[in-house]
Design a protein around this motif. Structure first.
Motif, short mmCIF file in Angstrom:
data_model
loop_
_atom_site.label_atom_id
_atom_site.label_comp_id
_atom_site.label_asym_id
_atom_site.label_seq_id
_atom_site.Cartn_x
_atom_site.Cartn_y
_atom_site.Cartn_z
N ALA A 177 35.06 33.65 23.37
CA ALA A 177 34.31 34.88 23.66
C ALA A 177 34.52 36.11 22.70
CB ALA A 177 34.60 35.14 25.21
N LYS A 178 33.53 36.40 22.19
CA LYS A 178 33.69 37.53 21.11
C LYS A 178 33.56 38.69 21.72
CE LYS A 178 34.35 34.66 17.77
NZ LYS A 178 35.51 33.77 17.97
N THR A 179 32.37 38.86 22.67
CA THR A 179 32.10 40.41 23.29
C THR A 179 32.21 39.93 24.71
OG1 THR A 179 30.87 40.66 21.26
CG2 THR A 179 30.38 42.11 23.31
N VAL A 180 32.62 40.90 25.58
CA VAL A 180 32.94 40.71 26.87
C VAL A 180 32.15 42.01 27.54
CG1 VAL A 180 34.15 40.60 29.08
CG2 VAL A 180 34.91 39.33 27.03
N GLY A 181 31.00 41.48 28.47
CA GLY A 181 30.50 42.72 29.17
C GLY A 181 31.15 42.96 30.53
N ILE A 182 31.52 44.29 30.61
CA ILE A 182 32.11 44.68 31.85
C ILE A 182 31.25 45.35 33.06
CG2 ILE A 182 33.94 45.99 32.99
CD1 ILE A 182 35.46 45.83 30.21
N LEU A 183 30.90 44.70 33.80
CA LEU A 183 29.82 44.92 34.72
C LEU A 183 30.35 45.71 36.10
CD1 LEU A 183 26.79 44.84 35.65
CD2 LEU A 183 27.32 42.49 36.33
N TYR A 184 30.11 46.66 36.57
CA TYR A 184 30.31 47.53 37.81
C TYR A 184 29.36 48.53 38.14
CZ TYR A 184 32.33 51.14 35.01
OH TYR A 184 32.37 52.11 34.20
N CYS A 185 29.45 48.93 39.53
CA CYS A 185 28.62 49.79 40.03
C CYS A 185 29.55 51.33 39.70
CB CYS A 185 28.70 49.83 41.56
SG CYS A 185 27.72 51.43 42.14
N SER A 186 28.73 52.20 38.96
CA SER A 186 29.36 53.71 38.42
C SER A 186 29.54 54.46 39.69
CB SER A 186 28.19 54.21 37.58
OG SER A 186 26.90 54.35 38.14
N ALA A 187 29.06 54.01 41.05
CA ALA A 187 29.42 54.96 41.82
C ALA A 187 30.83 54.40 42.60
CB ALA A 187 28.14 54.91 43.00
N GLU A 188 31.33 53.56 42.31
CA GLU A 188 32.75 53.17 42.73
C GLU A 188 33.64 53.37 42.00
OE1 GLU A 188 32.45 49.17 44.78
OE2 GLU A 188 30.27 49.21 45.02
N PRO A 189 34.53 54.46 42.43
CA PRO A 189 35.73 54.94 41.39
C PRO A 189 36.73 53.83 41.03
CG PRO A 189 35.41 56.64 43.02
CD PRO A 189 34.26 55.38 43.35
#
Length: 186
Positions: free
Chosen positions: A26-38
């Motif tokens: 893996a060269k590039t990892v996407g970090i996925l989350y909800c911006s409304a959850e601190p």
């Protein structure tokens, strides 16, 4: 973190180590989350720091709510080799949508907790909520007996973590899992 001072999150550096172990290319990892959850933003930042230490590129993908998940995940799988999803209520409620995009694109997901892994991930570090409760109880006893001041107690993590994997998704993506991982029971 719960009110007792124990933390039910697996250490971020160990989650990042799982990514490197299972997906060494893996060269590039996407970090996925909800911006409304601190809480998710905090975990994402810590994961980014771990990736930076290892020289792995990353891109952040956030959705403000469930309505944005499909378009955000579609962008992420077009630009990344793998995804990381921290413990996140919005993503946990939408794992079917995420899996319906990631699996056909052959983009694996490392999950911050077992529920997300069951729905769309290949692997996670899992905790026992029973063991976490025991640790919390021990901390409470210290406070109630005057042995410790709650405002000065350090955060404690769950006492043990188990590497778990989603056999169905790993098989579909042809990912070989080391023997020290335990399959999540379906």
């Amino acid at each position: 973190m719960n009110i007792s001072g124990t933390c039910d999150l697996a250490p971020i550096d160990e989650q990042e180590a799982m990514l490197k172990e299972l997906l060494p290319d893996a060269k590039t990892v996407g970090i996925l989350y909800c911006s409304a959850e601190p809480n998710s933003a905090y975990q994402a930042k810590k994961f980014e720091e771990a990736l930076e230490k290892d020289g792995i590129k990353y891109k952040e993908y956030t959705a403000a709510d469930s309505n944005e998940i499909q378009s955000v995940v579609t962008s992420a799988v077009d630009e990344c080799d793998a995804l990381y999803i921290p413990t996140d209520n919005t993503m946990a409620s939408n794992t079917e949508i995420i899996n319906n995009i990631c699996l056909p694109a052959k983009v694996p997901v490392i999950a911050g907790e077992q529920g997300i892994c069951e729905g769309c991930g290949i692997a996670t570090l899992s905790i026992s909520y029973y063991d976490l409760g025991v640790a919390t109880g021990k901390m409470a006893v210290k406070v109630l007996t005057g042995e410790a001041n709650i405002s000065e107690m350090p955060v404690e993590y769950a006492p043990q973590f188990t590497k778990k994997y989603n056999k169905t998704i790993c098989d579909a993506l042809e990912i070989t899992v080391p023997d020290d991982y335990v399959a999540i029971e379906e």
